[in-house]
Scaffold this motif. Structure first.
Motif, mmCIF file in Angstrom:
data_model
loop_
_atom_site.group_PDB
_atom_site.id
_atom_site.type_symbol
_atom_site.label_atom_id
_atom_site.label_comp_id
_atom_site.label_asym_id
_atom_site.label_seq_id
_atom_site.Cartn_x
_atom_site.Cartn_y
_atom_site.Cartn_z
ATOM 1 N N GLY A 1 8.825 3.373 -9.877
ATOM 2 C CA GLY A 1 9.835 4.422 -10.020
ATOM 3 C C GLY A 1 10.219 4.957 -8.650
ATOM 4 N N PHE A 2 11.511 5.254 -8.472
ATOM 5 C CA PHE A 2 11.895 5.923 -7.218
ATOM 6 C C PHE A 2 12.644 7.231 -7.459
ATOM 7 C CE2 PHE A 2 15.233 2.740 -7.912
ATOM 8 C CZ PHE A 2 16.396 3.481 -7.731
ATOM 9 N N THR A 3 12.993 7.524 -8.724
ATOM 10 C CA THR A 3 13.431 8.885 -9.065
ATOM 11 C C THR A 3 12.863 9.226 -10.437
ATOM 12 O OG1 THR A 3 15.420 8.332 -10.338
ATOM 13 C CG2 THR A 3 15.685 8.528 -7.943
ATOM 14 N N GLN A 4 12.769 10.516 -10.706
ATOM 15 C CA GLN A 4 12.323 10.963 -12.020
ATOM 16 C C GLN A 4 13.414 11.803 -12.674
ATOM 17 O OE1 GLN A 4 8.268 12.622 -12.473
ATOM 18 N NE2 GLN A 4 8.374 12.922 -10.267
ATOM 19 N N ARG A 5 13.418 11.801 -13.992
ATOM 20 C CA ARG A 5 14.265 12.690 -14.770
ATOM 21 C C ARG A 5 13.471 13.147 -15.975
ATOM 22 N NH1 ARG A 5 17.456 8.143 -16.093
ATOM 23 N NH2 ARG A 5 18.177 8.118 -13.951
ATOM 24 N N ALA A 6 13.786 14.317 -16.488
ATOM 25 C CA ALA A 6 13.091 14.818 -17.674
ATOM 26 C C ALA A 6 14.053 14.825 -18.845
ATOM 27 C CB ALA A 6 12.572 16.229 -17.418
ATOM 28 N N ARG A 7 13.528 14.563 -20.047
ATOM 29 C CA ARG A 7 14.370 14.652 -21.254
ATOM 30 C C ARG A 7 14.094 16.030 -21.856
ATOM 31 N NH1 ARG A 7 18.219 11.889 -23.102
ATOM 32 N NH2 ARG A 7 18.655 11.451 -25.253
ATOM 33 N N VAL A 8 15.064 16.895 -21.725
ATOM 34 C CA VAL A 8 14.848 18.324 -22.019
ATOM 35 C C VAL A 8 15.721 18.803 -23.172
ATOM 36 C CG1 VAL A 8 14.203 18.866 -19.633
ATOM 37 C CG2 VAL A 8 16.618 18.977 -20.326
ATOM 38 N N LEU A 9 15.580 20.085 -23.496
ATOM 39 C CA LEU A 9 16.450 20.713 -24.474
ATOM 40 C C LEU A 9 17.458 21.592 -23.731
ATOM 41 C CD1 LEU A 9 13.717 21.896 -27.000
ATOM 42 C CD2 LEU A 9 14.708 19.610 -26.679
ATOM 43 N N VAL A 10 18.707 21.545 -24.174
ATOM 44 C CA VAL A 10 19.665 22.558 -23.733
ATOM 45 C C VAL A 10 20.086 23.326 -24.982
ATOM 46 C CG1 VAL A 10 20.503 21.349 -21.685
ATOM 47 C CG2 VAL A 10 21.602 20.965 -23.882
ATOM 48 N N TYR A 11 20.313 24.618 -24.815
ATOM 49 C CA TYR A 11 20.624 25.434 -25.994
ATOM 50 C C TYR A 11 21.692 26.456 -25.654
ATOM 51 C CZ TYR A 11 17.592 28.924 -23.766
ATOM 52 O OH TYR A 11 17.024 29.811 -22.878
ATOM 53 N N HIS A 12 22.317 26.978 -26.714
ATOM 54 C CA HIS A 12 23.321 28.014 -26.534
ATOM 55 C C HIS A 12 22.636 29.364 -26.701
ATOM 56 C CE1 HIS A 12 26.942 30.258 -26.503
ATOM 57 N NE2 HIS A 12 27.691 29.163 -26.463
ATOM 58 N N LEU B 1 0.840 -1.188 0.000
ATOM 59 C CA LEU B 1 0.000 0.000 0.000
ATOM 60 C C LEU B 1 0.881 1.245 0.000
ATOM 61 C CD1 LEU B 1 -2.919 0.954 0.114
ATOM 62 C CD2 LEU B 1 -2.739 0.990 2.613
ATOM 63 N N LEU B 2 1.982 1.161 0.757
ATOM 64 C CA LEU B 2 2.882 2.309 0.857
ATOM 65 C C LEU B 2 3.448 2.683 -0.510
ATOM 66 C CD1 LEU B 2 4.987 3.199 3.770
ATOM 67 C CD2 LEU B 2 6.206 3.169 1.600
ATOM 68 N N LEU B 3 3.893 1.684 -1.277
ATOM 69 C CA LEU B 3 4.445 1.977 -2.606
ATOM 70 C C LEU B 3 3.369 2.560 -3.519
ATOM 71 C CD1 LEU B 3 6.773 -1.109 -3.213
ATOM 72 C CD2 LEU B 3 7.475 1.292 -3.063
ATOM 73 N N ARG B 4 2.160 2.008 -3.409
ATOM 74 C CA ARG B 4 1.099 2.508 -4.283
ATOM 75 C C ARG B 4 0.667 3.922 -3.900
ATOM 76 N NH1 ARG B 4 -3.561 -0.980 -4.167
ATOM 77 N NH2 ARG B 4 -2.468 -2.434 -2.825
ATOM 78 N N GLU B 5 0.764 4.221 -2.615
ATOM 79 C CA GLU B 5 0.398 5.570 -2.176
ATOM 80 C C GLU B 5 1.473 6.589 -2.524
ATOM 81 O OE1 GLU B 5 -2.571 4.686 1.589
ATOM 82 O OE2 GLU B 5 -0.481 5.222 1.971
ATOM 83 N N ARG B 6 2.732 6.168 -2.389
ATOM 84 C CA ARG B 6 3.829 7.140 -2.527
ATOM 85 C C ARG B 6 4.253 7.353 -3.979
ATOM 86 N NH1 ARG B 6 7.679 8.793 1.727
ATOM 87 N NH2 ARG B 6 6.129 9.362 3.266
ATOM 88 N N VAL B 7 4.180 6.299 -4.782
ATOM 89 C CA VAL B 7 4.633 6.427 -6.171
ATOM 90 C C VAL B 7 3.406 6.713 -7.047
ATOM 91 C CG1 VAL B 7 5.838 5.306 -8.075
ATOM 92 C CG2 VAL B 7 6.459 4.742 -5.706
ATOM 93 N N PRO B 8 3.366 7.873 -7.687
ATOM 94 C CA PRO B 8 2.210 8.198 -8.540
ATOM 95 C C PRO B 8 1.962 7.100 -9.584
ATOM 96 C CG PRO B 8 3.649 10.101 -8.290
ATOM 97 C CD PRO B 8 4.366 8.946 -7.659
ATOM 98 N N ALA B 9 0.699 6.873 -9.906
ATOM 99 C CA ALA B 9 0.306 5.737 -10.744
ATOM 100 C C ALA B 9 1.064 5.689 -12.071
ATOM 101 C CB ALA B 9 -1.195 5.773 -10.987
ATOM 102 N N HIS B 10 1.322 6.847 -12.687
ATOM 103 C CA HIS B 10 1.968 6.813 -14.013
ATOM 104 C C HIS B 10 3.447 6.452 -13.924
ATOM 105 C CE1 HIS B 10 2.821 10.921 -12.671
ATOM 106 N NE2 HIS B 10 3.714 11.035 -13.618
#
Ligand code: FE2
Length: 332
Positions: A113-124, A94-103
């Motif tokens: 999942g226990f960490t998130q990262r985003a795939r982003v753009l970096v620019y000059h 229950l703890l994992l289901r409560e703490r980790v968002p469904a998606h």
């Protein structure tokens, strides 16, 4: 006598049997977290580190004889692949289901999942105004011809980005997009996410697609050359007016072979505890998975953003289609 011994052992399982973790993550901070877990629970943790594909192959070969209790890897698609190979068991927590968002977890509770990262753009910023950037889709426009860098499509991060494009826009549109990106690349894909940023800083291109924590690693590097690279670049979170920026996870599951799944679940639960979650942004520049977790100083500096809430299980489901279309598009 022999059978008596077996009976005794099975009646009194040793409480402090070590958990064996197969991990693709190679952070010292993970090691410190596991030590903390051992202090709290008395359960020792043995880590076996290797490349993600090696770990999967090893788990497959070992089958039910594997000593592994927990599999940790980055990218939901890899965790889904482990599940498809029947290497994970469902977890009731229950703890994992409560703490980790469904998606951010498997609908069948095989991985979390226990960490998130985003795939982003970096620019000059000398060559790109932020107002010129908007979406992943817009990077396929001819105005970016010869100005774009992204690593090989053999890398799972790009396969998952492509899978997300398929889910969001359909396979035909995703293929056209990938073709547009290939046409806009400043060079054939080579090197890591960090190499793409180094090349943009050097002037080889204007925009690169990278995972957020790699920018964090450059910003906090012990090498002054890498810190200088990071200083030259700006971050941009695409698709803010629409579905949000593509995200992915590092995640964990309990192996099917585990003979102490309850202790393994304890370790997964520890990874999403407030204490563990507070360490990731500072140590590895990843985001917490906890809802409403405060942004670290670095993350606040990058800016708050809207993350795509697409279920990450879809990335695994669309991985084969993504790879096929990436090859078709000529994305090496
Ligand atoms: Fe990575």
């Amino acid at each position: 006598m022999y059978s008596f011994l077996i009976l005794v052992l099975s009646l009194f399982p040793l409480a402090a049997n070590a958990l064996t973790v197969y991990s693709y993550r190679h952070y010292e901070s993970d090691q410190r977290l596991f030590e903390l877990f051992t202090q709290k629970t008395g359960i020792p943790v043995k880590i076996v580190k290797a490349k993600a594909d090696t770990l999967l192959e090893r788990l497959k070969a070992e089958g039910m004889n594997s000593n592994a209790d927990v599999l940790i890897t980055s990218d939901a698609s890899r965790l889904a692949a482990a599940d498809r190979a029947d290497l994970l068991q469902p977890v009731e927590s229950l703890l994992l289901r409560e703490r980790v968002p469904a998606h951010l977890r498997d609908p069948d509770n095989k991985w979390f999942g226990f960490t998130q990262r985003a795939r982003v753009l970096v620019y000059h910023p000398d060559r790109v105004r932020p107002s010129e950037l908007s979406t992943y889709e817009a990077l396929a426009e001819p105005k970016w011809r010869g100005r774009l860098l992204v690593r090989s499509s053999s890398n799972v991060y790009n396969q998952s980005l492509m899978a997300a494009m398929i889910v969001a826009n359909g396979p035909e549109s995703a293929l056209a997009w990938a073709r547009g990106l290939v046409a806009n690349m400043a060079r054939p894909p080579q090197g890591s996410d960090r190499d793409q940023m180094r090349a943009v800083a050097k002037g080889l291109a204007d925009v690169a697609i990278v995972n957020t924590y790699y920018l964090g690693l450059l910003q906090n590097s012990s090498l002054s050359a890498d810190r200088e690279v990071a200083e030259k670049l700006k971050i941009f979170f695409p698709n803010q007016a629409g579905r949000g920026t593509h995200i992915n996870i590092s995640g964990a599951g309990v192996t099917k072979s585990s003979r102490q799944p309850e202790q393994a679940v304890q370790l997964l639960e520890f990874l999403v505890s407030a204490q563990a979650q507070a360490t990731f942004p500072a140590a590895t520049y990843e985001y917490s998975v906890l809802k409403d977790a405060p942004l670290s100083k670095l993350h606040a500096n990058w800016g708050a953003f809207k993350a795509d809430s697409m279920p990450l299980s879809l990335l695994g489901e669309n991985n084969v289609a993504a790879v096929k279309l990436l090859n078709k598009a000529g994305w090496r």
